[in-house]
Design a protein around this motif. Structure first.
Motif, PDB file in Angstrom:
ATOM      1  N   ILE A 202       0.833  -1.209   0.000  1.00 30.75           N
ATOM      2  CA  ILE A 202       0.000   0.000   0.000  1.00 30.75           C
ATOM      3  C   ILE A 202       0.866   1.257   0.000  1.00 30.75           C
ATOM      4  N   GLU A 203       1.991   1.210   0.783  1.00 33.53           N
ATOM      5  CA  GLU A 203       2.893   2.369   0.799  1.00 33.53           C
ATOM      6  C   GLU A 203       3.513   2.619  -0.569  1.00 33.53           C
ATOM      7  N   ARG A 204       3.915   1.519  -1.220  1.00 34.65           N
ATOM      8  CA  ARG A 204       4.481   1.668  -2.578  1.00 34.65           C
ATOM      9  C   ARG A 204       3.439   2.265  -3.522  1.00 34.65           C
ATOM     10  N   LEU A 205       2.197   1.800  -3.340  1.00 37.25           N
ATOM     11  CA  LEU A 205       1.133   2.360  -4.175  1.00 37.25           C
ATOM     12  C   LEU A 205       0.974   3.862  -3.935  1.00 37.25           C
ATOM     13  N   ARG A 206       0.982   4.252  -2.659  1.00 40.46           N
ATOM     14  CA  ARG A 206       0.834   5.672  -2.339  1.00 40.46           C
ATOM     15  C   ARG A 206       1.976   6.498  -2.910  1.00 40.46           C
ATOM     16  N   LEU A 207       3.236   5.968  -2.693  1.00 39.85           N
ATOM     17  CA  LEU A 207       4.404   6.684  -3.232  1.00 39.85           C
ATOM     18  C   LEU A 207       4.370   6.718  -4.753  1.00 39.85           C
ATOM     19  N   GLY A 208       3.956   5.627  -5.352  1.00 43.24           N
ATOM     20  CA  GLY A 208       3.885   5.581  -6.825  1.00 43.24           C
ATOM     21  C   GLY A 208       2.889   6.576  -7.374  1.00 43.24           C
ATOM     22  N   VAL A 209       1.731   6.676  -6.695  1.00 41.66           N
ATOM     23  CA  VAL A 209       0.729   7.646  -7.144  1.00 41.66           C
ATOM     24  C   VAL A 209       1.246   9.073  -7.005  1.00 41.66           C
ATOM     25  N   THR A 210       1.934   9.330  -5.862  1.00 43.19           N
ATOM     26  CA  THR A 210       2.497  10.673  -5.648  1.00 43.19           C
ATOM     27  C   THR A 210       3.544  11.001  -6.697  1.00 43.19           C
ATOM     28  N   GLU A 211       4.436  10.045  -6.956  1.00 43.22           N
ATOM     29  CA  GLU A 211       5.483  10.281  -7.969  1.00 43.22           C
ATOM     30  C   GLU A 211       4.880  10.453  -9.347  1.00 43.22           C
ATOM     31  N   LEU A 212       3.848   9.640  -9.619  1.00 38.70           N
ATOM     32  CA  LEU A 212       3.189   9.746 -10.918  1.00 38.70           C
ATOM     33  C   LEU A 212       2.555  11.135 -11.086  1.00 38.70           C
ATOM     34  N   SER A 213       1.924  11.633 -10.020  1.00 37.63           N
ATOM     35  CA  SER A 213       1.313  12.967 -10.086  1.00 37.63           C
ATOM     36  C   SER A 213       2.373  14.042 -10.297  1.00 37.63           C
ATOM     37  N   ALA A 214       3.517  13.891  -9.572  1.00 37.00           N
ATOM     38  CA  ALA A 214       4.597  14.864  -9.730  1.00 37.00           C
ATOM     39  C   ALA A 214       5.156  14.841 -11.141  1.00 37.00           C
ATOM     40  N   LEU A 215       5.318  13.635 -11.703  1.00 34.58           N
ATOM     41  CA  LEU A 215       5.836  13.520 -13.072  1.00 34.58           C
ATOM     42  C   LEU A 215       4.885  14.181 -14.069  1.00 34.58           C
ATOM     43  N   LYS A 216       3.603  13.940 -13.890  1.00 35.71           N
ATOM     44  CA  LYS A 216       2.637  14.526 -14.812  1.00 35.71           C
ATOM     45  C   LYS A 216       2.592  16.056 -14.670  1.00 35.71           C
ATOM     46  N   ALA A 217       2.685  16.541 -13.419  1.00 38.83           N
ATOM     47  CA  ALA A 217       2.694  17.993 -13.205  1.00 38.83           C
ATOM     48  C   ALA A 217       3.922  18.630 -13.836  1.00 38.83           C
ATOM     49  N   ASN A 218       5.079  17.971 -13.692  1.00 35.84           N
ATOM     50  CA  ASN A 218       6.313  18.458 -14.317  1.00 35.84           C
ATOM     51  C   ASN A 218       6.186  18.471 -15.826  1.00 35.84           C
ATOM     52  N   GLN A 219       5.573  17.421 -16.335  1.00 42.29           N
ATOM     53  CA  GLN A 219       5.376  17.340 -17.794  1.00 42.29           C
ATOM     54  C   GLN A 219       4.521  18.500 -18.294  1.00 42.29           C
TER      55      GLN A 219
END
Length: 388
Positions: A152-169
């Motif tokens: 679950i923690e990996r999922l949370r971190l993955g979602v956060t990183e994914l959001s950051a990557l998309k925002a950067n994009q």
């Protein structure tokens, strides 16, 4: 026939006045041309200054365009880098999405397996089994819970990183789009300015070329006028020299003319008017004119040219009403074609006395005075005796 080669003084004056008038008109035209040339020169200098300013402006605009193009090139390089970065981001996003999907599947599988086994901490404690078995089940449940929490923690971190990557994009795309739009707008504005400066330079060059051509044409005209003035000066001088020579010859001729106490060169004309016929010219009915025919309206006063005695005053065929004055020293003057005679034979007249009125008697079509001078019965040219 001496007057055939002696010019009329009034005509000579008219000729010289005409030459002087032509000279004055030519000089005025030359001055106007010079003023026009000076005006064109000032215009050329002003347009030259405008051309210099326009060239300087064009230089600055083209330099600015060069800077903008260099920045565009830099942005293009940055765009390529951003595009490459975006490709990497997309790959990372896809990988992160794949990892998230895998972790979701693992978590789902864990939950499904636990559900199917019916195993839970409470069920293990309430089952009443061997304590060692209960310990093993609780240990297993603890391991499963820990693994699930990690997932679950990996999922949370993955979602956060994914959001950051998309925002950067999104941020990089927006920044690149904004910079590109600003640079292209500036490039368009500078290109428009360059077009305007180029057109202005072209117009100035055409105007300068046209005015230079006009200036050259006016300068050529001014040279021609100057040459004409020189030629007119030569003509005037030549005419004056010829006139002086003719006047000298005229004086020599006049000094040889017969003259008496009552009649000599320098007399006034009996009437004023243009000559319809001159001494020695051909008569329409044959022969030569022995006097002059002077145009004069009917009733014009006819005056004696010198003092004398009236010796004839009546009508004569071909001459109409005719009056003859004897001036002594073998000189006679004859006045013909008169409308009326105002003196009678034997009357004394003085120079300028009214003796008749002009007309067209004796078959003369036009109203005019016929006038002769005779010396010892020989006709002389009256124009040689008239005052000049």
């Amino acid at each position: 026939m001496l007057s055939a080669w002696l010019p009329d003084h009034a005509q000579s004056q008219q000729t010289e006045q005409r030459l002087q008038q032509q000279k004055a008109q030519t000089q005025q035209a030359r001055e106007e041309l010079r003023a026009r040339i000076e005006q064109l020169q000032k215009g050329l200098e002003e347009k030259g200054a405008q051309q210099t300013r326009a060239s300087d402006q064009l230089k600055r605009v083209e330099q600015a365009i060069s800077d903008v193009m260099r920045r565009l090139k830099g942005l293009e390089a940055q765009s390529h880098e951003v595009q490459a970065s975006l490709v990497q981001l997309n790959q990372q996003i896809e990988q992160q999405q794949a990892k998230l999907q895998k972790d979701r599947e693992i978590l789902a599988e864990q939950l499904r397996a636990q559900y199917q086994s019916g195993l839970s901490p409470w069920s293990a404690l309430l089952a009443g089994q061997d304590p060692q078995a209960i310990g093993r089940e609780l240990g297993y449940l603890s391991f499963v819970a820990q693994a699930r929490a990690q997932t679950i923690e990996r999922l949370r971190l993955g979602v956060t990183e994914l959001s950051a990557l998309k925002a950067n994009q999104i941020d990089q795309k927006n920044r690149l789009t904004l910079q590109t739009a600003e640079i292209k707008a500036e490039q368009s504005r500078l290109a428009e300015q360059r077009q305007q400066r180029t057109e202005l330079l072209a117009r100035l060059q055409r105007a300068i070329a046209a005015e230079r051509a006009q200036q050259e044409e006016l300068a050529a005209n001014e040279r021609e006028l100057s040459e004409l003035i020189v030629a007119l000066n030569r003509e005037i001088e030549r005419f004056r020299a010829n006139e002086r020579e003719v006047r000298g010859n005229e004086q020599a001729v006049l000094s040889q003319l017969p003259q008496g106490k009552g009649l000599k060169p320098g007399i006034a004309m009996p009437v004023q008017g243009p000559f319809l016929a001159r001494y020695g010219s051909n008569r329409p009915d044959g022969g030569d004119w022995r006097g002059v025919l002077i145009s004069a309206p009917e009733g014009t006063p006819v005056r004696a040219v010198a003092a004398g005695t009236v010796v004839y005053a009546t009508w004569l065929r071909g001459f109409g009403n005719l009056i003859i004055v004897d001036h002594g020293d073998d000189f006679l003057t004859i006045y013909g074609n008169n409308q009326s005679l105002l003196k009678e034979v034997g009357e004394q007249v003085g120079a300028g006395d009214l003796i008749a009125n002009a007309g067209n008697t004796g078959g003369q079509l036009d109203s005019a005075l016929y006038f002769e001078i005779r010396y010892q019965g020989v006709p002389l040219d009256p124009q040689l005796y008239f005052k000049r």
